[in-house]
Design an enzyme around this catalytic site. Structure first.
Site, short mmCIF file in Angstrom:
data_model
loop_
_atom_site.label_atom_id
_atom_site.label_comp_id
_atom_site.label_asym_id
_atom_site.label_seq_id
_atom_site.Cartn_x
_atom_site.Cartn_y
_atom_site.Cartn_z
N ARG A 180 0.44 -13.44 -50.17
CA ARG A 180 1.50 -13.61 -51.24
C ARG A 180 2.10 -14.94 -50.46
NH1 ARG A 180 6.75 -12.11 -52.94
NH2 ARG A 180 7.02 -12.58 -55.19
N LYS A 274 13.42 -14.16 -36.36
CA LYS A 274 11.67 -14.04 -36.45
C LYS A 274 11.35 -15.42 -37.15
CE LYS A 274 8.80 -13.33 -39.76
NZ LYS A 274 8.09 -12.70 -40.91
N ASP A 293 8.40 -8.64 -35.59
CA ASP A 293 8.70 -8.25 -37.20
C ASP A 293 8.47 -6.58 -36.89
OD1 ASP A 293 5.78 -7.92 -36.87
OD2 ASP A 293 5.70 -9.24 -38.34
#
Length: 394
Positions: A180, A274, A293
């Site tokens: 995505r 992050k 993460d």
């Protein structure tokens, strides 16, 4: 119509440089989620945009091959390119052309003279000056689990990306997955980037410059393209950089210390720990930066008996720091590179390869886990001592 280049069709316009697969695996390096501009357009052939050019890359055992496409409908480009090759051949004079380690029947033709500028771009992008084999040996000596995994997942390199492209691509990564993010970055470039060329009905665009992202209308355009709340972060961050810091600010952070660069990035909308660490590691030369993460958190808990934060459902800043410090102590100054190898090995897309890694014997597994536990316990004791020393000083 232009077609994607294939090495097997002939290498008349292909160039090459010596690079063994132990130092670079294109499938791992370009497909592990550190960049979103490359696609596998044929078996073992990767096409993407880098440094304002469209490339197709492939490799044989000891050779990295590259093909650079002409820009879209640019009159005179082919003549200029031909002239450039002729000038390079004259400049090199009697120097013999480099031989390539590919069988005649596999390719059918020999490579043209190397383009010095393009070769340097590739060397810089893949950071080929870093001896990956030496790092793998160091990490394997310090970490039995890494050694066990690295036997299959060799050649995972960190890219040296353009800081603007890297940062803004990872702003899109918030609560997202790789495919995505790739789609969002593609739509961003198609909407605001310069068309470079069209190959097999696929249009390739350059990443938009910062200035083109600052217009207030950009947010709504990106929301219409499915960017959601990230659209505001992209527009506002670009506006802050251009208006408050200047267009070269991100590039200048390469010379800043790691924590200073990370803190500076975190002042931008949509940039947390992050995202800042991703930009530091993959574009700002901070090799000790270690993005954490939930995926990396699971690796730490599952493979390294990392117990901190086990009772928590979300990754806090404190646990984030402890995981990073733990791996930095284990792997050393290139800890971010080592983390990328294990991250790549754990991706679902490489599951079949992961299954080829032999299961360690129970006694070896127990010994390995005990070693990891001792490392972690030692790390926790060191943290307690540091806190005690700080308390005494205060």
């Amino acid at each position: 119509m232009s077609q994607h280049a294939l090495l097997s069709v002939g290498c008349k316009a292909w160039r090459s440089l010596t690079c063994p697969q132990s130092e670079l695996r294109l499938d791992f390096t370009l497909g592990c989620g550190q960049t979103f501009r490359w696609r596998e357009t044929a078996d073992g052939h990767w096409t993407g945009v880098m440094r304002g050019k469209v490339w197709t890359l492939t490799q044989t055992e000891d050779t990295l091959w590259y093909y650079v496409y002409n820009h879209q409908k640019n009159p005179g480009t082919e003549n200029r390119q031909k002239q450039k090759v002729e000038e390079e051949e004259q400049l090199l004079g009697k120097r013999s052309k480099r031989m390539i380690d590919v069988k005649q029947e596999e390719v059918g033709m020999c490579t043209v003279m190397p383009d010095i500028e393009e070769e340097e771009l590739l060397r810089d992008y893949f950071q080929l000056g870093v001896k990956l084999g030496d790092l793998y040996r160091d990490w394997s000596t310090a970490d039995p689990h890494f050694k066990h995994t690295a036997n299959i997942f060799t050649g995972v390199r960190l890219l040296r990306q353009d800081p603007v492209e890297c940062l803004f691509s990872f702003i899109c990564s918030s609560n997202n997955h790789i495919s995505r993010i790739q789609g969002m970055v593609d739509r961003l470039c198609q909407t605001l980037g310069t068309l470079l060329c069209k190959i097999d009905d696929v249009a390739y665009h350059d990443f938009p410059p910062l200035q083109d992202l600052t217009d207030p209308s950009v947010e709504m355009r990106l929301r219409d393209l499915g960017f959601g709340y990230r659209a505001r972060f992209l527009q506002q961050s670009s506006q802050i950089i251009v208006n408050s810091h200047g267009p070269d600010w991100l590039q200048s952070l390469r010379s800043a210390p790691y924590l200073q660069a990370r803190d500076a990035l975190r002042t931008l909308p949509g940039v947390g720990l992050k995202v800042a660490d991703c930009a530091c590691l993959m574009s700002l030369d901070k090799f000790e930066a270690l993005p954490v993460d939930t995926h990396v958190w699971q690796i730490a808990k599952r493979d390294y008996n990392f117990a901190a934060g086990n009772s928590q459902k979300t990754l806090t800043d404190r646990v984030y720091k402890e995981i990073g410090d733990f791996f930095r102590k284990l792997w050393g100054p290139y800890a971010g590179w080592a983390q990328s190898v294990l991250f790549c090995a754990d991706l679902k897309k490489f599951q079949k390869l992961r299954e080829e890694v032999p299961v360690m014997k129970d006694e070896k597994t127990e010994l390995k886990n005990n070693m990891k536990k001792r490392r972690y316990d030692g790390y926790k004791e060191e943290q307690k001592r540091e806190k005690g020393n700080k308390h005494q000083r205060s």
